[in-house]
Motif scaffolding. Structure first.
Motif, PDB file in Angstrom:
ATOM      1  N   UNK A 218      21.768   5.142  73.272  1.00  0.00           N
ATOM      2  CA  UNK A 218      21.257   5.606  71.980  1.00  0.00           C
ATOM      3  C   UNK A 218      22.188   6.623  71.335  1.00  0.00           C
ATOM      4  N   UNK A 219      23.115   7.177  72.102  1.00  0.00           N
ATOM      5  CA  UNK A 219      24.061   8.151  71.549  1.00  0.00           C
ATOM      6  C   UNK A 219      25.265   7.408  70.991  1.00  0.00           C
ATOM      7  N   UNK A 220      25.404   7.431  69.673  1.00  0.00           N
ATOM      8  CA  UNK A 220      26.542   6.784  69.004  1.00  0.00           C
ATOM      9  C   UNK A 220      27.585   7.863  68.733  1.00  0.00           C
ATOM     10  N   UNK A 221      28.675   7.821  69.474  1.00  0.00           N
ATOM     11  CA  UNK A 221      29.645   8.920  69.451  1.00  0.00           C
ATOM     12  C   UNK A 221      30.150   9.247  68.055  1.00  0.00           C
ATOM     13  N   UNK A 222      30.473   8.222  67.268  1.00  0.00           N
ATOM     14  CA  UNK A 222      31.109   8.503  65.975  1.00  0.00           C
ATOM     15  C   UNK A 222      30.137   9.060  64.940  1.00  0.00           C
ATOM     16  N   UNK A 223      28.860   9.215  65.308  1.00  0.00           N
ATOM     17  CA  UNK A 223      27.897   9.884  64.439  1.00  0.00           C
ATOM     18  C   UNK A 223      27.396  11.179  65.095  1.00  0.00           C
ATOM     19  N   UNK A 224      28.118  11.637  66.096  1.00  0.00           N
ATOM     20  CA  UNK A 224      27.660  12.772  66.897  1.00  0.00           C
ATOM     21  C   UNK A 224      28.736  13.846  66.982  1.00  0.00           C
ATOM     22  N   UNK A 225      28.322  15.100  66.928  1.00  0.00           N
ATOM     23  CA  UNK A 225      29.244  16.231  67.089  1.00  0.00           C
ATOM     24  C   UNK A 225      29.210  16.699  68.541  1.00  0.00           C
ATOM     25  N   UNK A 226      30.364  16.844  69.141  1.00  0.00           N
ATOM     26  CA  UNK A 226      30.468  17.395  70.488  1.00  0.00           C
ATOM     27  C   UNK A 226      30.626  18.907  70.367  1.00  0.00           C
ATOM     28  N   UNK A 227      29.698  19.650  70.953  1.00  0.00           N
ATOM     29  CA  UNK A 227      29.691  21.111  70.876  1.00  0.00           C
ATOM     30  C   UNK A 227      29.899  21.653  72.290  1.00  0.00           C
ATOM     31  N   UNK A 228      30.887  22.542  72.454  1.00  0.00           N
ATOM     32  CA  UNK A 228      31.222  23.026  73.793  1.00  0.00           C
ATOM     33  C   UNK A 228      31.441  24.537  73.818  1.00  0.00           C
ATOM     34  N   UNK A 229      31.494  25.071  75.032  1.00  0.00           N
ATOM     35  CA  UNK A 229      32.014  26.423  75.224  1.00  0.00           C
ATOM     36  C   UNK A 229      33.532  26.364  75.091  1.00  0.00           C
ATOM     37  N   UNK A 230      34.218  27.438  75.374  1.00  0.00           N
ATOM     38  CA  UNK A 230      35.670  27.451  75.160  1.00  0.00           C
ATOM     39  C   UNK A 230      36.444  27.875  76.403  1.00  0.00           C
ATOM     40  N   UNK A 275      26.302  23.386  59.132  1.00  0.00           N
ATOM     41  CA  UNK A 275      26.671  22.043  59.569  1.00  0.00           C
ATOM     42  C   UNK A 275      25.614  21.381  60.439  1.00  0.00           C
ATOM     43  N   UNK A 276      24.453  22.009  60.592  1.00  0.00           N
ATOM     44  CA  UNK A 276      23.397  21.433  61.423  1.00  0.00           C
ATOM     45  C   UNK A 276      22.191  21.070  60.558  1.00  0.00           C
ATOM     46  N   UNK A 277      22.375  20.097  59.702  1.00  0.00           N
ATOM     47  CA  UNK A 277      21.287  19.605  58.862  1.00  0.00           C
ATOM     48  C   UNK A 277      20.281  18.856  59.727  1.00  0.00           C
ATOM     49  N   UNK A 278      19.012  18.776  59.286  1.00  0.00           N
ATOM     50  CA  UNK A 278      18.010  18.019  60.042  1.00  0.00           C
ATOM     51  C   UNK A 278      18.506  16.606  60.342  1.00  0.00           C
ATOM     52  N   UNK A 279      18.313  16.181  61.582  1.00  0.00           N
ATOM     53  CA  UNK A 279      18.742  14.853  61.999  1.00  0.00           C
ATOM     54  C   UNK A 279      20.139  14.789  62.571  1.00  0.00           C
ATOM     55  N   UNK A 280      20.906  15.870  62.457  1.00  0.00           N
ATOM     56  CA  UNK A 280      22.262  15.882  63.012  1.00  0.00           C
ATOM     57  C   UNK A 280      22.207  15.669  64.520  1.00  0.00           C
ATOM     58  N   UNK A 281      23.061  14.770  65.010  1.00  0.00           N
ATOM     59  CA  UNK A 281      23.112  14.453  66.436  1.00  0.00           C
ATOM     60  C   UNK A 281      24.231  15.257  67.103  1.00  0.00           C
ATOM     61  N   UNK A 282      23.892  15.889  68.222  1.00  0.00           N
ATOM     62  CA  UNK A 282      24.853  16.687  68.971  1.00  0.00           C
ATOM     63  C   UNK A 282      24.860  16.260  70.433  1.00  0.00           C
ATOM     64  N   UNK A 283      25.992  16.476  71.085  1.00  0.00           N
ATOM     65  CA  UNK A 283      26.030  16.525  72.541  1.00  0.00           C
ATOM     66  C   UNK A 283      26.547  17.908  72.897  1.00  0.00           C
ATOM     67  N   UNK A 284      25.738  18.669  73.626  1.00  0.00           N
ATOM     68  CA  UNK A 284      26.098  20.015  74.045  1.00  0.00           C
ATOM     69  C   UNK A 284      26.701  19.934  75.435  1.00  0.00           C
ATOM     70  N   UNK A 285      27.920  20.417  75.583  1.00  0.00           N
ATOM     71  CA  UNK A 285      28.647  20.324  76.850  1.00  0.00           C
ATOM     72  C   UNK A 285      29.152  21.699  77.259  1.00  0.00           C
ATOM     73  N   UNK A 295      25.835  18.531  80.522  1.00  0.00           N
ATOM     74  CA  UNK A 295      25.684  18.192  79.114  1.00  0.00           C
ATOM     75  C   UNK A 295      24.271  17.713  78.817  1.00  0.00           C
ATOM     76  N   UNK A 296      23.955  17.697  77.518  1.00  0.00           N
ATOM     77  CA  UNK A 296      22.652  17.250  77.042  1.00  0.00           C
ATOM     78  C   UNK A 296      22.787  16.852  75.584  1.00  0.00           C
ATOM     79  N   UNK A 297      22.013  15.859  75.176  1.00  0.00           N
ATOM     80  CA  UNK A 297      21.993  15.496  73.753  1.00  0.00           C
ATOM     81  C   UNK A 297      20.992  16.403  73.041  1.00  0.00           C
ATOM     82  N   UNK A 298      21.198  16.543  71.731  1.00  0.00           N
ATOM     83  CA  UNK A 298      20.294  17.380  70.930  1.00  0.00           C
ATOM     84  C   UNK A 298      20.259  16.852  69.514  1.00  0.00           C
ATOM     85  N   UNK A 299      19.052  16.644  68.976  1.00  0.00           N
ATOM     86  CA  UNK A 299      18.892  16.239  67.573  1.00  0.00           C
ATOM     87  C   UNK A 299      18.257  17.394  66.806  1.00  0.00           C
TER      88      UNK A 299
END
Length: 304
Positions: A218-230, A275-285, A295-299
């Motif tokens: 269900x996670x479509x990468x090209x519609x998802x933002x990858x958010x990470x620590x640094x 940049x986090x409008x309602x419905x925005x798909x994220x993967x938090x890593x 990691x975890x997905x987040x909508x």
């Protein structure tokens, strides 16, 4: 029902403040933004690692709770109090805390969980060497329930540390050198990074992401933002390009690793940038020493 990040914040404490002050500042701002009183928090989880004066006992969560004025005295007849505890797993600790909080929120045990992360050199900035790799920073997430099951956190993937050959470096090794610290134990910490840390950690994070995405069609990468620590330079961008994410974003804390608060900082910075409008798909890593990654997905939910 789902579990969401109701509010987030980054510490606005002075740069020379310690880890407790940064955790308290981030938590207070988070609560203020949410319009929630400190006494309305059921559970406080502190995931900080590098601490003022290397204090281990009492739990730093108790000191943060005290700084927030959160249920300082037991009130007879009160059915509500705040339980606080420390949970230390480096950069991945925040997702361990989310995992625990999700269980508590889902079964109805609690209504709100506050997660805080902060790090600072134990001796303060005056004693921090230039090569101390961690930023003095703090961040907070306020987690609560939402009636929409399609928003918030998805399944959390927290594999065990990848591990390396016996007697080899875990990636980043922070410790007190008891044989040489003398009377400076409250001001001293030794932090060593393996020469191949960047490469091994990035590979570990890629393996974690690959496993997760393979099992979440269900996670479509090209519609998802990858958010990470640094943990290393270019971490999020490189992984985003490798897996075809719409973009990658990692915590911005200068040239120092944000440590335990890195993932929370990145999420908050994106939110503040609009940049986090309602419905925005994220993967938090999150990734760090072990080496390990989680990691975890987040909508993103509708604004309250």
């Amino acid at each position: 029902m789902s579990v969401i990040i109701e509010q987030s914040a980054i510490s606005a404490a002075p740069a020379d403040a310690g880890s407790i002050d940064h955790a308290v500042a981030a938590a207070r701002q988070c609560l203020d933004r949410a319009g929630v009183a400190a006494d309305d928090i059921d559970v406080l989880v502190n995931v900080g690692v590098y601490r003022d004066g290397n204090v281990v006992e009492p739990a730093n969560s108790a000191l943060i709770q005290q700084g927030l004025g959160m249920h300082l005295d037991y009130q007879a007849g009160s059915g509500r109090s705040t339980f606080s505890f420390d949970l230390r797993n480096g950069a991945c600790g925040v997702l361990d805390a989310v995992h625990a909080a999700t269980a508590l929120l889902t079964n109805g045990t609690v209504e709100r969980v506050l997660i805080v992360g902060s790090d600072a050199h134990p001796g303060g900035l005056a004693h921090a060497p230039e090569d101390f790799r961690y930023a003095t920073a703090g961040a907070a997430w306020l987690l609560s329930k939402n009636v929409d099951p399609e928003v918030g956190f998805g399944a959390i993937h927290i594999p065990p540390p990848r591990g390396r050959a016996p007697q080899t470096h875990p990636g980043v090794h922070g410790y007190l050198d008891l044989t040489s610290m003398g009377t400076l134990g409250q001001q001293t910490i030794t932090v060593e990074a393996a020469e191949d840390y960047s490469a091994v950690l990035t590979e570990t994070a890629a393996d974690t992401l690959r496993y997760y995405l393979d099992r979440r069609p269900d996670i479509v990468s090209d519609r998802t933002i990858l958010v990470t620590n640094n943990p290393v330079a270019g971490f999020a961008t490189g992984l985003a390009e490798q897996f075809g994410f719409a973009r990658g974003y990692q915590a911005m804390t200068g040239d120092r690793d944000a440590g335990s608060s890195g993932l929370a900082i990145a999420f908050h910075q994106l939110r503040e940038q609009g940049e986090l409008a309602p419905g925005t798909e994220l993967v938090l890593l999150a990734a760090g020493s072990g080496p390990m990654a989680a990691c975890v997905s987040y909508r993103v939910e509708e604004a309250a």
